[in-house]
Design an enzyme around this catalytic site. Structure first.
Site, PDB file in Angstrom:
ATOM      1  N   CYS A   1      -4.915 -11.431  -5.671  1.00 14.80           N
ATOM      2  CA  CYS A   1      -5.838 -10.897  -6.665  1.00 14.80           C
ATOM      3  C   CYS A   1      -5.371  -9.549  -7.172  1.00 14.80           C
ATOM      4  CB  CYS A   1      -7.229 -10.754  -6.076  1.00 14.80           C
ATOM      5  SG  CYS A   1      -8.023 -12.345  -5.896  1.00 14.80           S
TER       6      CYS A   1
ATOM      7  N   GLN B   1      13.505   2.791  -3.503  1.00 17.07           N
ATOM      8  CA  GLN B   1      12.534   3.372  -2.573  1.00 17.07           C
ATOM      9  C   GLN B   1      13.181   4.314  -1.560  1.00 17.07           C
ATOM     10  OE1 GLN B   1       9.265   3.221  -2.556  1.00 17.07           O
ATOM     11  NE2 GLN B   1       9.001   1.657  -4.148  1.00 17.07           N
TER      12      GLN B   1
ATOM     13  N   SER C   1      15.537   4.970  -9.455  1.00 14.36           N
ATOM     14  CA  SER C   1      14.485   5.121 -10.463  1.00 14.36           C
ATOM     15  C   SER C   1      13.866   6.502 -10.332  1.00 14.36           C
ATOM     16  CB  SER C   1      13.422   4.045 -10.240  1.00 14.36           C
ATOM     17  OG  SER C   1      12.327   4.291 -11.068  1.00 14.36           O
TER      18      SER C   1
END
Lengths: 143, 393
Positions: B327, B180, B200
């Site tokens: 969720c 990040q 990445s």
């Protein structure tokens, strides 16, 4: 990930709110698990004249609350007690596997409200309504 | 409908220059970089060498310390498991933190099943690891410390330089997941003092499916993929030349424009933070404030409501964001990072991450600040937890 019916009931939930002087109120789930459903009912002569809900939870929790309240509105208490999570899921054209517990919670919320109605009338269904053990933390510690 | 992408911590769009740098290796030059006896093979080989050199140069490393991988996750996995395997005769203890990416945490959990012991250091309320805790956790069996440069959920920038001093003092290998950090802060392996560092491509406008692991010369690491001699025999696989071209170009752009980019992103980040704090009651900024926070990360918890519902309503308004709720993550528990900073489950469930990018406009921010407050209010009016708040107010 959600069916059109789930999205419809999430975006335009039916029966949201509270009923003042409701004679049946049930609440299931807990904040730790991420979902709580509270159902208010106005029952007259064993018939559910009006039903409203308040839900803290994900899209599926809101949609199942909405659908479950639609399904019991106008029904007799006995008919409402026959409502299953499966029926709620089918009415919503299905739920993703990880959201099935939301429909269980909706069924339990309806039952819990009716249980409250019976209790107020001096009858007990003798059913415990707690969190359905939706999250790992709950099932582990059995809170 | 307006479309606003505010999930740049998840992935970023590919810049045109990056795609342009990749295209020659997808069309004209399809040569295998390991087939050196004809022209297009040699060209591919030379291209790979030049990309490696460019990346090394930007990170302050030597070209033979740069290893291409298939992703940031792969780089993290290799760093952790490769060191554990290579140094298992020396010790079986690894130190990491509770807020690492799952690529690190799950690799550590895997090692625990194979005889390793792992210390997961706690963090403070802002998500910062205390270097003193790192030093205290060191035993004579410690072979690796892995602490991320910056956290992907709440943007906490960790004290990597202080921790690397400690690692050096105790002669322990230090790996950092800088996935990040690139494009959002200066990353130089010597300034940071790290022995290994993961990158990445797609987090800084490069392609997906390519990562880098920097491994300082002198560090032993077990080979990751057995096969051909690619990546000095440590990670076999025919070179993905186009993706290497892409990540090298993306890194070059991210570094060239770094200061200006940080300034712009910080302004947008702070406008979002200020706007949300002012317009929405009962909210909490998760993660540090100011310079200790990634310049593109905003993370709020909104009390009495749940994150997935926020995401779904934002999506209906064309806004792409993410949440640490159980969720939304598809798991059973809310984000491990939010729990590690001490949030109770119910507050962690109501989290929203908005991460800005260089294409985020002032109008985008205004739009989010216009659509978000009614969404939060609408969900609160549906929440049984909010009833009491209304009653008491």
């Amino acid at each position: 990930m959600y069916s059109e019916k789930v999205m419809d009931h999430f975006a335009n939930p039916r029966n949201v709110g509270e009923i003042e002087n409701a004679n049946a109120v049930g609440q299931v789930g807990n904040a730790k698990c991420g979902d709580i459903m509270k159902i208010y009912m106005d029952i007259e002569d064993d018939k559910i004249k009006d039903v409203k809900f308040k839900t803290f939870g994900c899209g599926a929790a809101i949609a199942t609350s909405s659908m479950a309240t639609e399904m019991v509105k106008g029904k007799t208490v006995k008919e409402a007690l026959e409502l299953t999570n499966k029926a709620v899921m089918e009415a919503l054209d299905g739920l993703p596997p990880e959201k099935v517990h939301c429909s269980v919670l909706a069924e339990e919320a309806i039952h819990s409200a009716i249980d409250d109605y019976y209790k107020r009338s001096g009858i007990s269904l003798g059913v415990e309504h707690n969190c359905s053990g939706c999250c790992a933390d709950c099932s582990k510690k059995n809170i | 409908m307006k479309s606003v992408y505010l999930d740049n911590n998840a992935t970023t769009y590919m810049k045109k220059e990056v795609v342009d740098a990749m295209l020659p290796y997808l069309y004209e030059n399809f040569g295998n970089a390991s087939s050196k006896f004809y022209q297009i093979g040699r060209e591919a080989e030379q291209a790979v060498a030049s990309f490696r050199e460019k990346i090394a140069d930007i990170l302050g490393a030597k070209p033979n310390e740069i290893y291409f991988t298939g992703s940031g996750c792969e780089a993290d996995n290799w760093a952790i498991k490769g060191i554990a395997d290579a140094y298992r005769n020396k010790g079986n203890h690894i130190i990491t933190s509770q807020i690492e990416h799952h690529a690190v945490l799950s690799a550590c959990e895997f090692l625990e099943k194979h005889g390793f012991e792992v210390t997961y250091l706690p963090v403070d309320e802002y998500g910062i690891v205390n270097p003193i805790d790192v030093e205290k956790a060191i035993t004579d069996k410690t072979i690796l410390i892995s602490i991320m440069t910056a956290n992907n959920e709440i943007g906490a920038i960790e004290p990597i330089c202080e921790i690397s001093e400690i690692a050096k003092k105790h002669k322990i290998i230090f790996h950092t997941d800088a996935v990040q950090a690139i494009g959002h802060m200066r990353v130089n392996v010597n300034e940071l003092g790290v022995d290994m560092l993961s990158l990445s491509g797609h987090k800084f406008h490069g392609p997906k499916g390519i990562g880098v692991l920097y491994i300082r010369n002198g560090i032993r690491i077990s080979n990751l993929i057995h096969g051909g001699g690619q990546e000095r025999g440590k990670r076999a696989a025919t070179e993905n030349v186009a993706a290497m071209a892409g990540i090298a170009k993306a890194l070059e752009i991210a570094t060239n424009d770094l200061d200006e980019n940080i300034k712009k992103l910080t302004e947008k980040r702070d406008r979002l933070i200020k706007g949300i704090s002012e317009k929405i009651p009962y909210c909490r900024l998760n993660g540090p404030v100011g310079d200790n926070r990634l310049c593109n990360n905003v993370n709020f918890s909104f009390k009495y409501i749940e994150g997935e519902s926020i995401l779904m309503l934002l999506d209906m308004k064309g806004v792409a964001a993410s949440s640490g709720s159980a969720c939304a993550s598809g798991s059973l528990d809310p984000s491990h990072v939010l729990l590690a900073i001490g949030l109770p489950h119910e507050i962690a469930h109501g989290s929203l991450r908005l991460s800005v990018g260089d294409d985020t406009t002032d109008e985008d921010i205004d739009y989010v600040l216009e659509v978000l407050p009614p969404i939060i209010e609408r969900l609160r009016m549906m929440s049984p937890l909010y009833e009491e708040v209304i009653r008491n107010s």
